[in-house]
Design a protein around this motif. Structure first.
Motif, PDB file in Angstrom:
ATOM      1  N   SER A  22      -2.405  12.684   3.177  1.00 41.77           N
ATOM      2  CA  SER A  22      -3.073  13.952   3.484  1.00 41.77           C
ATOM      3  C   SER A  22      -3.405  14.030   4.975  1.00 41.77           C
ATOM      4  CB  SER A  22      -4.280  14.138   2.563  1.00 41.77           C
ATOM      5  OG  SER A  22      -5.476  14.067   3.246  1.00 41.77           O
ATOM      6  N   GLU A  23      -3.737  12.894   5.571  1.00 44.68           N
ATOM      7  CA  GLU A  23      -4.027  12.847   7.016  1.00 44.68           C
ATOM      8  C   GLU A  23      -2.798  13.240   7.841  1.00 44.68           C
ATOM      9  OE1 GLU A  23      -6.565  12.379  10.024  1.00 44.68           O
ATOM     10  OE2 GLU A  23      -7.255  11.583   8.096  1.00 44.68           O
ATOM     11  N   LEU A  24      -1.612  12.767   7.428  1.00 46.39           N
ATOM     12  CA  LEU A  24      -0.397  12.999   8.214  1.00 46.39           C
ATOM     13  C   LEU A  24       0.421  14.188   7.717  1.00 46.39           C
ATOM     14  CD1 LEU A  24       0.933   9.332   8.706  1.00 46.39           C
ATOM     15  CD2 LEU A  24      -0.562  10.647  10.213  1.00 46.39           C
ATOM     16  N   GLY A  25      -0.002  14.781   6.581  1.00 47.03           N
ATOM     17  CA  GLY A  25       0.763  15.896   6.025  1.00 47.03           C
ATOM     18  C   GLY A  25       2.001  15.444   5.283  1.00 47.03           C
ATOM     19  N   GLY A  26       2.007  14.202   4.800  1.00 48.86           N
ATOM     20  CA  GLY A  26       3.138  13.668   4.028  1.00 48.86           C
ATOM     21  C   GLY A  26       3.380  12.216   4.386  1.00 48.86           C
ATOM     22  N   LEU A  27       4.374  11.630   3.738  1.00 53.32           N
ATOM     23  CA  LEU A  27       4.684  10.212   4.007  1.00 53.32           C
ATOM     24  C   LEU A  27       6.193   9.984   3.894  1.00 53.32           C
ATOM     25  CD1 LEU A  27       3.028   7.572   4.562  1.00 53.32           C
ATOM     26  CD2 LEU A  27       3.348   7.030   2.139  1.00 53.32           C
ATOM     27  N   ASP A  28       6.747   9.276   4.880  1.00 53.16           N
ATOM     28  CA  ASP A  28       8.184   8.990   4.881  1.00 53.16           C
ATOM     29  C   ASP A  28       8.485   7.503   4.903  1.00 53.16           C
ATOM     30  OD1 ASP A  28       8.888  11.884   5.570  1.00 53.16           O
ATOM     31  OD2 ASP A  28       7.666  11.319   7.301  1.00 53.16           O
ATOM     32  N   ILE A  29       7.526   6.700   5.404  1.00 54.53           N
ATOM     33  CA  ILE A  29       7.790   5.272   5.631  1.00 54.53           C
ATOM     34  C   ILE A  29       6.611   4.450   5.129  1.00 54.53           C
ATOM     35  CG2 ILE A  29       7.896   3.511   7.469  1.00 54.53           C
ATOM     36  CD1 ILE A  29       9.531   5.522   9.131  1.00 54.53           C
ATOM     37  N   LEU A  30       6.922   3.369   4.413  1.00 54.44           N
ATOM     38  CA  LEU A  30       5.897   2.394   4.019  1.00 54.44           C
ATOM     39  C   LEU A  30       6.353   1.015   4.465  1.00 54.44           C
ATOM     40  CD1 LEU A  30       3.454   1.302   2.314  1.00 54.44           C
ATOM     41  CD2 LEU A  30       5.066   1.149   0.392  1.00 54.44           C
ATOM     42  N   VAL A  31       5.444   0.272   5.099  1.00 56.03           N
ATOM     43  CA  VAL A  31       5.715  -1.137   5.408  1.00 56.03           C
ATOM     44  C   VAL A  31       4.724  -1.983   4.625  1.00 56.03           C
ATOM     45  CG1 VAL A  31       5.856  -2.909   7.204  1.00 56.03           C
ATOM     46  CG2 VAL A  31       6.569  -0.561   7.720  1.00 56.03           C
ATOM     47  N   ASN A  32       5.232  -2.712   3.630  1.00 55.80           N
ATOM     48  CA  ASN A  32       4.405  -3.599   2.810  1.00 55.80           C
ATOM     49  C   ASN A  32       4.308  -4.944   3.520  1.00 55.80           C
ATOM     50  OD1 ASN A  32       3.574  -2.251   0.355  1.00 55.80           O
ATOM     51  ND2 ASN A  32       5.748  -2.137  -0.193  1.00 55.80           N
ATOM     52  N   VAL A  63      -0.281   5.439  10.061  1.00 55.69           N
ATOM     53  CA  VAL A  63      -1.582   5.105   9.495  1.00 55.69           C
ATOM     54  C   VAL A  63      -1.629   3.583   9.391  1.00 55.69           C
ATOM     55  CG1 VAL A  63      -3.151   5.290   7.545  1.00 55.69           C
ATOM     56  CG2 VAL A  63      -1.818   7.272   8.255  1.00 55.69           C
ATOM     57  N   VAL A  64      -2.498   3.000  10.201  1.00 55.24           N
ATOM     58  CA  VAL A  64      -2.654   1.548  10.221  1.00 55.24           C
ATOM     59  C   VAL A  64      -3.724   1.203   9.197  1.00 55.24           C
ATOM     60  CG1 VAL A  64      -3.177  -0.460  11.654  1.00 55.24           C
ATOM     61  CG2 VAL A  64      -2.185   1.597  12.701  1.00 55.24           C
ATOM     62  N   ALA A 111      -1.884   7.790  15.794  1.00 57.94           N
ATOM     63  CA  ALA A 111      -2.249   6.790  14.787  1.00 57.94           C
ATOM     64  C   ALA A 111      -3.619   7.074  14.210  1.00 57.94           C
ATOM     65  CB  ALA A 111      -2.235   5.394  15.404  1.00 57.94           C
ATOM     66  N   VAL A 112      -3.803   6.639  12.973  1.00 53.95           N
ATOM     67  CA  VAL A 112      -5.078   6.747  12.280  1.00 53.95           C
ATOM     68  C   VAL A 112      -5.342   5.386  11.652  1.00 53.95           C
ATOM     69  CG1 VAL A 112      -6.308   7.890  10.403  1.00 53.95           C
ATOM     70  CG2 VAL A 112      -4.592   9.159  11.699  1.00 53.95           C
TER      71      VAL A 112
END
Ligand SMILES: NC(=O)c1ccc[n+]([C@@H]2O[C@H](COP(=O)([O-])OP(=O)(O)OC[C@H]3O[C@@H](n4cnc5c(N)ncnc54)[C@H](O)[C@@H]3O)[C@@H](O)[C@H]2O)c1
Length: 261
Positions: A89-99, A44-45, A67-68
């Motif tokens: 919710s778009e990806l069905g979960g989250l594993d990685i965040l880049v701040n 997700v960009v 990508a979204v």
């Protein structure tokens, strides 16, 4: 022996991972978004600049990745809460965040308005905190740990040059925040690391390069390389993948040796 590509995919591959990048619409955020997608992650960009995010998401999809694009302003709590939840919710979960979202206005301290100082902190420090807080909630709900990468800077470790009096301290705070968050989220299997790039040529730094920064850099940097976003990709992926499974709270300097001299 397994073949080399299978071995490397096990270490560095991000297949099945779901990632959110802040400030992904251009520059380093764009480079990292494309790289995560190439390594197999769905991305997700996010960006305050919706058009930039859309262009990058489209480039990923055109190259066969997933990508979204999402408009998200890291300076606004409500936008971050909505954006991170929407991404998960778009990806069905989250594993990685880049701040990644950050600003680096050049301004001397003596005549700096407090609003400018506040704005730098509001994005670089508070934005990193808000996105981390919300992403960790989503990672916990996803149930499988996670990895966070913060964009620090060499300016958070040295004085470097006049004009970085708000930016430098804000990135020093990001380096320390990385350590505190790493301690706090380790029990959840969430690792938190940072990279501290030297000068990297992006849309944001282009005006500085136009003013002769390139020549100055090459005179003082051992490797004599003008960095690009792609030069950050290898270490970033290592920290976000299985390759970095024993690393948390660390800040990796990626600067061609600039801080050595
Ligand atoms: N370029 C360098 O030399 C360098 C060196 C060290 C660290 N960094 C750090 O890397 C990160 C990216 O730098 P860059 O050179 O690619 O910057 P850039 O200015 O080229 O791009 C920044 C992106 O962040 C977005 N953004 C700005 N405000 C935002 C907000 N409130 N919410 C969400 N997105 C927002 C912008 O729209 C833009 O797409 C920053 O944190 C910067 O401090 C850059």
């Amino acid at each position: 022996m397994t073949d080399v590509s299978e071995y490397l995919r096990g270490l560095f591959g991000l297949e099945g991972r779901r990632a959110l990048v802040t400030g992904g619409g251009r520059g380093i955020g764009r480079g990292l978004s494309l790289a995560l997608a190439r390594a197999g992650a769905a991305v997700v960009v996010t960006d305050v600049d919706r058009d930039g995010a859309t262009e990058v998401a489209r480039a990923i999809e055109d190259a066969g990745g997933r990508a979204v694009a999402l408009e998200m302003d890291c300076m606004e709590e409500s936008s971050v809460v909505r954006g991170v939840a929407g991404a998960a919710s778009e990806l069905g979960g989250l594993d990685i965040l880049v701040n990644n979202a950050g600003v680096y206005p050049l301004h001397t301290l003596e005549d700096m308005e407090q609003e400018l100082f506040d704005d730098v902190y509001r994005l670089n420090v508070r934005g990193t905190f808000l996105c981390t807080r919300e992403a960790v909630k989503a990672m916990r709900e996803s149930g499988g740990g996670g990895a966070i990468l913060n964009l620090a800077s060499g300016a958070g470790k040295r004085g470097l040059q006049p004009g970085l009096g708000a930016y430098g301290p804000s990135k020093a705070a990001v380096i320390q925040f990385t350590r505190n968050a790493a301690v706090e989220f380790a029990p959840d299997g969430i690792r938190v690391n940072a990279i501290a790039p030297g000068f990297v040529r992006t849309e944001g730094t282009d005006p500085l390069f136009a003013g002769g920064l390139g020549e100055q850099l090459l005179a003082h940097q051992p490797l004599k390389i003008i960095g690009t976003p792609e030069d950050l990709v290898g270490i970033a992926i290592a920290l976000l993948s299985q390759a970095g499974s024993f690393v948390t709270g660390a800040t990796y300097v990626i600067d061609g040796g600039f801080l050595l001299l």
